[in-house]
Scaffold this motif. Structure first.
Motif, PDB file in Angstrom:
ATOM      1  N   ILE A   1      -5.304  -5.935 -11.443  1.00 39.20           N
ATOM      2  CA  ILE A   1      -5.587  -5.017 -12.546  1.00 39.20           C
ATOM      3  C   ILE A   1      -6.359  -3.821 -11.990  1.00 39.20           C
ATOM      4  O   ILE A   1      -7.301  -3.993 -11.203  1.00 39.20           O
ATOM      5  CB  ILE A   1      -6.404  -5.728 -13.653  1.00 39.20           C
ATOM      6  CG1 ILE A   1      -5.572  -6.865 -14.271  1.00 39.20           C
ATOM      7  CG2 ILE A   1      -6.846  -4.738 -14.738  1.00 39.20           C
ATOM      8  CD1 ILE A   1      -6.305  -7.710 -15.298  1.00 39.20           C
ATOM      9  N   ARG A   2      -5.951  -2.632 -12.388  1.00 34.13           N
ATOM     10  CA  ARG A   2      -6.596  -1.412 -11.896  1.00 34.13           C
ATOM     11  C   ARG A   2      -8.000  -1.299 -12.475  1.00 34.13           C
ATOM     12  O   ARG A   2      -8.205  -1.524 -13.671  1.00 34.13           O
ATOM     13  CB  ARG A   2      -5.753  -0.197 -12.281  1.00 34.13           C
ATOM     14  CG  ARG A   2      -6.344   1.132 -11.892  1.00 34.13           C
ATOM     15  CD  ARG A   2      -5.344   2.259 -12.098  1.00 34.13           C
ATOM     16  NE  ARG A   2      -4.992   2.463 -13.493  1.00 34.13           N
ATOM     17  CZ  ARG A   2      -5.724   3.181 -14.353  1.00 34.13           C
ATOM     18  NH1 ARG A   2      -6.847   3.747 -13.966  1.00 34.13           N
ATOM     19  NH2 ARG A   2      -5.335   3.331 -15.614  1.00 34.13           N
ATOM     20  N   GLU A   3      -8.948  -0.890 -11.615  1.00 31.99           N
ATOM     21  CA  GLU A   3     -10.320  -0.684 -12.075  1.00 31.99           C
ATOM     22  C   GLU A   3     -10.721   0.781 -12.013  1.00 31.99           C
ATOM     23  O   GLU A   3     -11.436   1.277 -12.887  1.00 31.99           O
ATOM     24  CB  GLU A   3     -11.284  -1.512 -11.226  1.00 31.99           C
ATOM     25  CG  GLU A   3     -11.177  -3.004 -11.516  1.00 31.99           C
ATOM     26  CD  GLU A   3     -12.484  -3.721 -11.318  1.00 31.99           C
ATOM     27  OE1 GLU A   3     -13.059  -3.577 -10.234  1.00 31.99           O
ATOM     28  OE2 GLU A   3     -12.918  -4.433 -12.251  1.00 31.99           O
ATOM     29  N   GLY A   4     -10.304   1.499 -11.000  1.00 33.45           N
ATOM     30  CA  GLY A   4     -10.684   2.904 -10.870  1.00 33.45           C
ATOM     31  C   GLY A   4      -9.721   3.794 -11.632  1.00 33.45           C
ATOM     32  O   GLY A   4      -9.002   3.345 -12.535  1.00 33.45           O
ATOM     33  N   LYS A   5      -9.725   5.076 -11.251  1.00 32.57           N
ATOM     34  CA  LYS A   5      -8.801   6.012 -11.889  1.00 32.57           C
ATOM     35  C   LYS A   5      -7.384   5.712 -11.412  1.00 32.57           C
ATOM     36  O   LYS A   5      -7.183   5.125 -10.354  1.00 32.57           O
ATOM     37  CB  LYS A   5      -9.176   7.453 -11.501  1.00 32.57           C
ATOM     38  CG  LYS A   5     -10.457   7.941 -12.146  1.00 32.57           C
ATOM     39  CD  LYS A   5     -10.743   9.362 -11.697  1.00 32.57           C
ATOM     40  CE  LYS A   5     -12.087   9.830 -12.258  1.00 32.57           C
ATOM     41  NZ  LYS A   5     -12.514  11.097 -11.659  1.00 32.57           N
ATOM     42  N   ARG A   6      -6.419   6.191 -12.207  1.00 39.89           N
ATOM     43  CA  ARG A   6      -5.024   5.959 -11.844  1.00 39.89           C
ATOM     44  C   ARG A   6      -4.736   6.549 -10.463  1.00 39.89           C
ATOM     45  O   ARG A   6      -4.993   7.737 -10.236  1.00 39.89           O
ATOM     46  CB  ARG A   6      -4.108   6.604 -12.887  1.00 39.89           C
ATOM     47  CG  ARG A   6      -2.703   6.041 -12.891  1.00 39.89           C
ATOM     48  CD  ARG A   6      -1.837   6.649 -13.966  1.00 39.89           C
ATOM     49  NE  ARG A   6      -2.131   6.219 -15.324  1.00 39.89           N
ATOM     50  CZ  ARG A   6      -1.958   4.988 -15.799  1.00 39.89           C
ATOM     51  NH1 ARG A   6      -1.504   4.032 -15.008  1.00 39.89           N
ATOM     52  NH2 ARG A   6      -2.249   4.704 -17.060  1.00 39.89           N
ATOM     53  N   GLY A   7      -4.250   5.744  -9.551  1.00 38.36           N
ATOM     54  CA  GLY A   7      -3.929   6.222  -8.204  1.00 38.36           C
ATOM     55  C   GLY A   7      -5.111   6.215  -7.246  1.00 38.36           C
ATOM     56  O   GLY A   7      -4.956   6.521  -6.070  1.00 38.36           O
ATOM     57  N   GLU A   8      -6.294   5.850  -7.737  1.00 38.58           N
ATOM     58  CA  GLU A   8      -7.479   5.856  -6.874  1.00 38.58           C
ATOM     59  C   GLU A   8      -7.478   4.662  -5.915  1.00 38.58           C
ATOM     60  O   GLU A   8      -8.129   4.686  -4.872  1.00 38.58           O
ATOM     61  CB  GLU A   8      -8.733   5.821  -7.749  1.00 38.58           C
ATOM     62  CG  GLU A   8     -10.017   6.141  -7.001  1.00 38.58           C
ATOM     63  CD  GLU A   8     -11.249   6.042  -7.910  1.00 38.58           C
ATOM     64  OE1 GLU A   8     -12.321   6.461  -7.463  1.00 38.58           O
ATOM     65  OE2 GLU A   8     -11.131   5.555  -9.051  1.00 38.58           O
ATOM     66  N   GLY A   9      -6.777   3.616  -6.302  1.00 35.91           N
ATOM     67  CA  GLY A   9      -6.649   2.479  -5.398  1.00 35.91           C
ATOM     68  C   GLY A   9      -7.709   1.410  -5.575  1.00 35.91           C
ATOM     69  O   GLY A   9      -7.895   0.575  -4.702  1.00 35.91           O
ATOM     70  N   LYS A  10      -8.469   1.455  -6.681  1.00 30.49           N
ATOM     71  CA  LYS A  10      -9.468   0.403  -6.922  1.00 30.49           C
ATOM     72  C   LYS A  10      -8.836  -0.677  -7.799  1.00 30.49           C
ATOM     73  O   LYS A  10      -8.492  -0.431  -8.958  1.00 30.49           O
ATOM     74  CB  LYS A  10     -10.700   0.987  -7.608  1.00 30.49           C
ATOM     75  CG  LYS A  10     -11.531   1.863  -6.686  1.00 30.49           C
ATOM     76  CD  LYS A  10     -12.809   2.312  -7.349  1.00 30.49           C
ATOM     77  CE  LYS A  10     -13.619   3.170  -6.398  1.00 30.49           C
ATOM     78  NZ  LYS A  10     -14.731   3.852  -7.080  1.00 30.49           N
ATOM     79  N   TRP A  11      -8.675  -1.839  -7.244  1.00 31.74           N
ATOM     80  CA  TRP A  11      -8.014  -2.942  -7.937  1.00 31.74           C
ATOM     81  C   TRP A  11      -8.920  -4.158  -7.928  1.00 31.74           C
ATOM     82  O   TRP A  11      -9.758  -4.298  -7.041  1.00 31.74           O
ATOM     83  CB  TRP A  11      -6.709  -3.320  -7.212  1.00 31.74           C
ATOM     84  CG  TRP A  11      -5.693  -2.234  -7.167  1.00 31.74           C
ATOM     85  CD1 TRP A  11      -5.561  -1.287  -6.192  1.00 31.74           C
ATOM     86  CD2 TRP A  11      -4.678  -1.969  -8.124  1.00 31.74           C
ATOM     87  NE1 TRP A  11      -4.512  -0.449  -6.487  1.00 31.74           N
ATOM     88  CE2 TRP A  11      -3.950  -0.856  -7.673  1.00 31.74           C
ATOM     89  CE3 TRP A  11      -4.308  -2.574  -9.326  1.00 31.74           C
ATOM     90  CZ2 TRP A  11      -2.873  -0.327  -8.368  1.00 31.74           C
ATOM     91  CZ3 TRP A  11      -3.224  -2.046 -10.023  1.00 31.74           C
ATOM     92  CH2 TRP A  11      -2.523  -0.933  -9.548  1.00 31.74           C
ATOM     93  N   ARG A  12      -8.724  -5.001  -8.896  1.00 25.21           N
ATOM     94  CA  ARG A  12      -9.369  -6.311  -8.821  1.00 25.21           C
ATOM     95  C   ARG A  12      -8.296  -7.385  -8.958  1.00 25.21           C
ATOM     96  O   ARG A  12      -7.320  -7.215  -9.710  1.00 25.21           O
ATOM     97  CB  ARG A  12     -10.443  -6.472  -9.892  1.00 25.21           C
ATOM     98  CG  ARG A  12      -9.935  -6.608 -11.304  1.00 25.21           C
ATOM     99  CD  ARG A  12     -11.112  -6.847 -12.252  1.00 25.21           C
ATOM    100  NE  ARG A  12     -10.715  -6.667 -13.643  1.00 25.21           N
ATOM    101  CZ  ARG A  12     -10.197  -7.625 -14.400  1.00 25.21           C
ATOM    102  NH1 ARG A  12      -9.995  -8.819 -13.893  1.00 25.21           N
ATOM    103  NH2 ARG A  12      -9.862  -7.404 -15.655  1.00 25.21           N
ATOM    104  N   ASN A  13      -8.488  -8.454  -8.195  1.00 24.04           N
ATOM    105  CA  ASN A  13      -7.565  -9.575  -8.324  1.00 24.04           C
ATOM    106  C   ASN A  13      -7.749 -10.227  -9.687  1.00 24.04           C
ATOM    107  O   ASN A  13      -8.863 -10.298 -10.200  1.00 24.04           O
ATOM    108  CB  ASN A  13      -7.817 -10.603  -7.220  1.00 24.04           C
ATOM    109  CG  ASN A  13      -7.493 -10.025  -5.853  1.00 24.04           C
ATOM    110  OD1 ASN A  13      -6.708  -9.080  -5.742  1.00 24.04           O
ATOM    111  ND2 ASN A  13      -8.097 -10.577  -4.821  1.00 24.04           N
ATOM    112  N   ALA A  14      -6.650 -10.682 -10.254  1.00 21.55           N
ATOM    113  CA  ALA A  14      -6.727 -11.297 -11.576  1.00 21.55           C
ATOM    114  C   ALA A  14      -5.905 -12.574 -11.593  1.00 21.55           C
ATOM    115  O   ALA A  14      -4.986 -12.752 -10.786  1.00 21.55           O
ATOM    116  CB  ALA A  14      -6.201 -10.317 -12.629  1.00 21.55           C
ATOM    117  N   SER A  15      -6.243 -13.447 -12.512  1.00 18.80           N
ATOM    118  CA  SER A  15      -5.396 -14.630 -12.716  1.00 18.80           C
ATOM    119  C   SER A  15      -4.177 -14.176 -13.530  1.00 18.80           C
ATOM    120  O   SER A  15      -4.180 -13.098 -14.135  1.00 18.80           O
ATOM    121  CB  SER A  15      -6.162 -15.703 -13.494  1.00 18.80           C
ATOM    122  OG  SER A  15      -6.392 -15.256 -14.824  1.00 18.80           O
TER     123      SER A  15
END
Lengths: 724, 106
Positions: A99-113
């Motif tokens: 799931i994206r955490e940062g701005k769109r295209g910024e590349g900050k993601w978190r793993n999710a179930s």
């Protein structure tokens, strides 16, 4: 060791270390994980669906072999098919939902179930539906066995905006042949004695069994091959005659051939009298298109056009003007394909060995369930108004993007994408990026972090084709077959097949009633109508079932046969086109030419890659590590550009940088680059170097089918560096 | 009298449906496969019938006449009105002379 240079021997060691979780797939199972076993399945390295036999040893896939039972792919597996193993063992593939955490295209993601990802996506989709209606979400995908599940989720959700890939591919071919013959035939290249390929580069761009048939025909049986292409391609090199035709003028060549064939009485009168309608109008129409006139358009000598027309009609019915696979070139593409179809019709090659053959089919059942209500809103691409003859279920991709950007006729704020990378598949990346930026939600189902996935909100990792079982499918053709893709190894990571992802979302969108089945039940229902005993067991064992009878020709050549057209005949003149406001016979309009200092950008493919895919596969990247801009020495020299220089290629919508290949093998008024390079996603860091054609291609489409017109862009080329 | 009224009702419903069917193509396909195909397959007692067995005009006329089983039975006896409307939409949309451009894959 660099990931980009994994040698084959080392690969097995790396993959073995990473395959601890690998378990035994279905098919011919061993008793223990260490045994060797084989699973008959189907390739997904390209859309051709060749049958393969996966060899598994010690829990990991050691090799993919061709499956000779498939009459289409026979004993053949191409480079992509062999390298498909690396899809499963790619260290940079998607391994769990994100799931994206940062701005769109910024590349900050978190793993999710999976539960989190489903809840998050379903919540967003429900919110958009509440605020904008179900039409507020676009559902886009590319052809695959499991596409049906993804598409059905969009339909059940209630959106009319299902947009599939054909208008980025061969919608103009499909529509032109359908409007003429009522179906899209196959070309019997294996038995043809005379083949004309205009723009199609079958020896180089897409190596499939069709290609092998062509090699067999031209090399062993000495069939004649005529190639029309602004580039000296591998196909041109293997042809008897190559014409570096002026781009966009193919229709002039075809109409002049018709002029000669009809004017000299070389057409199949008996066939046309029995099976076609509109010949008198066609005859009068092509009088104006003389070879001398066509010479001025095409830059092919009139005497050569006459020669080709005579040779073609002499060789008929074992003569074909090949339609090609990808037909997204010019704004007149549909009419050019119509001219091709008409040319094939007048020499009477229909349903004849070595000619054009209507596809045979095999019976397949289906799992029946009561479907959803029709969507209430019209399509956002206004297909009925803009392209009334186009395939309703496919949509028109570029017009859809234009309307979404304009917010007409209504706002679209969500985008669900499966097995597709619109960022590279559609021309003009800046527009695609703007479309993404205006979305409240983007969900992507993919096996890798594509450029499109990089800009998404949720990424659902799909299991690779070697890790899942898909719906069995019938492949129509001269020799039809039913093929099955079945799980070879269990998923190596926390991934799911498309149906499971769809069911997870459907449950949270209260749409479970439409997806209350398993893949096994789906396949059981499909196999039920196959004409053999224990069909599913047969498919699990062999991976493919082909009709025991060899191809038959001429089934439609009965005077009472009704073609699936309005008149019931082959329509040389089309009333349906006339009613829709289009030319009922192909009318030539000269294409716009590039102004001084600019060049027409012509694209191309290499058979190592499938569209924008596979350019991260190290085995395939070994063949071609970068795309270069082909430029004729006559065009390069005045601007001081030399081979290997870094150049900036600029159109009205963007610029890319790549190195130059100065080459005689292209017309001076064109430049060329391969598709699929110049990726943005950091996860695709192994991808080949070069530039992305989608960054500079301008938006244009065929007027009848809505197919993207990808050869309508003029560019400037400027030197920015020298070889290091 | 009851029979006559039923006939008028069927004719008017299906007549209106013909002018502007507004049925659901996908549901029509489902009802067609679920109900019609039980008899109308190759070798079965009704003989094979597919959307391509008739032209669009022929299918429309068939639903105006609204008769089944060689004209001996009202169509409304086969399935309810709403389902018939969906089936009509499906059959007309996919008739032998319908504009059904082939697509790439599904």
């Amino acid at each position: 060791m660099s990931e980009a240079t994994i040698p084959r021997r080392a690969f097995f060691h790396i993959a073995a270390a990473g395959a601890v979780a690998t378990q035994i797939g279905c098919g011919r199972r061993p008793n223990t994980a260490g045994q060797r076993y084989e699973v008959a399945t189907a390739c997904e390295s390209c859309p051709n669906k060749c049958s393969v036999i996966a060899v598994v040893e010690g829990g990991m896939i050691r090799k993919l072999n061709p499956n000779p039972r498939n009459p289409k792919s026979r004993g053949m597996l191409c480079a992509r098919g062999n390298a498909g193993i690396l899809q499963a063992y790619d260290p940079n593939r998607l391994k769990q939902p994100m799931i994206r955490e940062g701005k769109r295209g910024e590349g900050k993601w978190r793993n999710a179930s999976w539960e989190e990802a489903f809840d998050y996506a379903a919540g967003k989709l429900a919110a958009i539906k509440e605020k904008y209606g179900p039409q507020g979400v676009v559902w886009s995908s590319t052809e695959s066995f499991a596409e049906i599940f993804f598409k059905n989720l969009g339909l059940a959700y209630g959106t009319p905006n299902i947009v599939r890939h054909p208008t980025l591919c061969l919608a103009s071919v499909n529509l032109a042949y359908s409007m003429t013959f009522g179906t899209v035939p196959s070309f019997d290249l294996q038995n043809a004695n005379y083949v004309i390929m205009a723009g199609a580069n079958r020896f180089e761009s897409f190596i499939t069994p069709d290609t092998m048939d062509l090699i067999e025909s031209t090399m062993n049986r000495k069939a004649r091959l005529i190639c029309l292409d602004p580039r000296f391609t591998v196909t041109a090199a293997k042809a008897d005659t190559w014409f570096p035709i002026k781009p966009g003028t193919d229709m002039a060549f075809i109409l002049a051939m018709l002029h000669v064939i009809i004017g000299e009485g070389r057409y199949d009168k008996a066939f046309l009298d029995t099976y076609s309608t509109g010949f008198d109008k066609l005859q009068a129409h092509v009088i104006q298109y003389t070879p001398e006139w066509a010479e001025k358009q095409t830059e092919i000598p009139a005497s050569e056009i006459v020669r080709i027309a005579r040779e073609f009609s002499d060789a008929a019915p074992r003569a074909v003007f090949y339609a090609g696979r990808r037909s997204s070139w010019y704004q007149n593409d549909f009419q050019m394909r119509r001219a091709q179809a008409i040319l094939n019709a007048v020499v009477g090659n229909w349903d004849k060995q070595g000619g054009m053959v209507p596809n045979g089919k095999m019976p397949l059942g289906e799992l029946l369930f009561l479907p959803w209500d029709d969507p209430q809103a019209p399509r956002v691409d206004e297909l009925d108004k803009n392209f009334p003859l186009a395939a309703k279920g496919d949509g028109a991709y570029l017009k859809l993007r234009e309307n979404v950007l304009a917010g007409t006729p209504y706002p679209v704020k969500g985008w669900m994408i499966s097995k597709q990378d619109p960022f590279n598949a559609l021309p003009d990346q800046s527009k695609t990026l703007r479309m993404m930026e205006q979305m409240d939600f983007i969900g992507v189902i993919d096996i890798q972090m594509s450029d499109t996935a990089w800009y998404a909100d949720v990424v659902f990792p799909e299991s690779t084709y070697l890790e899942r079982t898909d719906p069995i499918e019938m492949l129509p053709g001269i020799w039809p077959a039913v093929v099955m893709r079945q799980q070879v190894i269990k998923p190596l990571h926390n991934t799911k097949p498309c149906l499971d992802i769809v069911q997870g979302l459907a449950k949270r969108l209260n749409l479970s009633q439409y997806f209350d089945y398993t893949i096994e039940q789906w396949n059981e229902a499909a196999a039920k109508e196959m004409p053999i005993e224990m069909p599913l067991e047969y498919l699990k064992k062999h991976g493919v079932y082909a009709s025991p009878d060899p191809p038959r020709y001429g089934a439609t050549l009965q005077p009472e046969h009704r073609f699936v057209t309005k008149s019931g005949k082959i329509e040389l003149f089309s009333e349906r086109l006339q009613e829709a406001g289009h030319d009922p016979l192909p009318v030539y309009h000269a294409p716009e030419q590039p102004p001084a200092g600019r060049f027409r950008l012509v694209l191309g493919r290499k058979a190592f890659f499938t569209h924008a895919n596979n350019t991260t596969n190290p085995w395939l990247l070994d063949f071609q590590k970068e795309n270069r801009l082909w430029m004729h020495p006559q065009s390069a020299k005045p601007t001081g550009i030399a081979d290997g220089d870094l150049v900036e290629v600029t159109s009205s919508v963007g610029s890319v940088r790549l190195r130059v290949k100065v080459a005689e093998e292209i017309r001076p008024d064109c430049v060329h680059m391969l598709h699929g390079f110049g990726k943005r996603s950091p996860w695709l860091k192994r991808a080949g170097e070069g530039g992305a054609d989608a960054a500079i291609l301008e938006t244009a489409w065929d007027r009848v089918s809505g197919n993207a017109a990808l050869h309508e862009t003029f560019v400037q080329v400027r030197k920015v560096g020298v070889p290091s | 009298m009851k029979l006559f009224t039923a006939f008028l009702t069927a004719a008017s419903i299906l007549g209106a449906a013909t002018a502007n069917p507004k049925g659901n193509d996908a549901k029509g396909r489902f009802y067609y496969k679920q109900t019609c195909k039980t008899c109308h397959t190759k070798g079965a007692k009704g003989g094979e019938v597919t959307p391509m067995s008739k032209t669009q005009a022929q299918w429309k006329l068939y639903f105006v006449k609204a008769k089944h089983n060689s004209g001996t039975e009202a169509l409304l006896k086969v399935m309810p009105e709403e389902q018939l409307r969906d089936v009509q939409t499906f059959l007309v949309n996919h008739a032998v002379d319908s504009p059904q451009p082939e697509t790439c894959g599904k």
